[in-house]
Scaffold this motif. Structure first.
Motif: not given
Length: 70
Positions: A28-31, A48-51, A34-39
């Motif tokens: 999950q992102t902070q935005y 979203n570090l609590t997600g 929504s979900w994303a692939t992240m490096c």
């Protein structure tokens, strides 16, 4: 059972190949949640570090990079 990532392996934010830093995050992102692939570089900035998120480690298997869930 550990799973293998079968989707796109480029970061949705910086567009770099996630294998460059050895990890791929699907989360999950902070935005708007929504979900994303992240490096590994973009994950602490945009996630979203609590997600909920999943971490995959890059492995070289027979000359191909595969991401296996940790």
């Amino acid at each position: 059972m550990r799973g293998e990532w079968i989707g796109d392996t480029a970061c949705d934010f910086c567009k770099e190949e996630c294998s460059r830093l050895g990890y791929l995050y699907d989360g999950q992102t902070q935005y708007r949640k929504s979900w994303a692939t992240m490096c590994a570089s973009c994950y602490p900035v945009h996630a979203n570090l609590t997600g909920i998120s999943k971490k995959y480690k890059a492995h070289n298997i027979l000359g191909r990079i595969k991401f296996i869930k940790e």
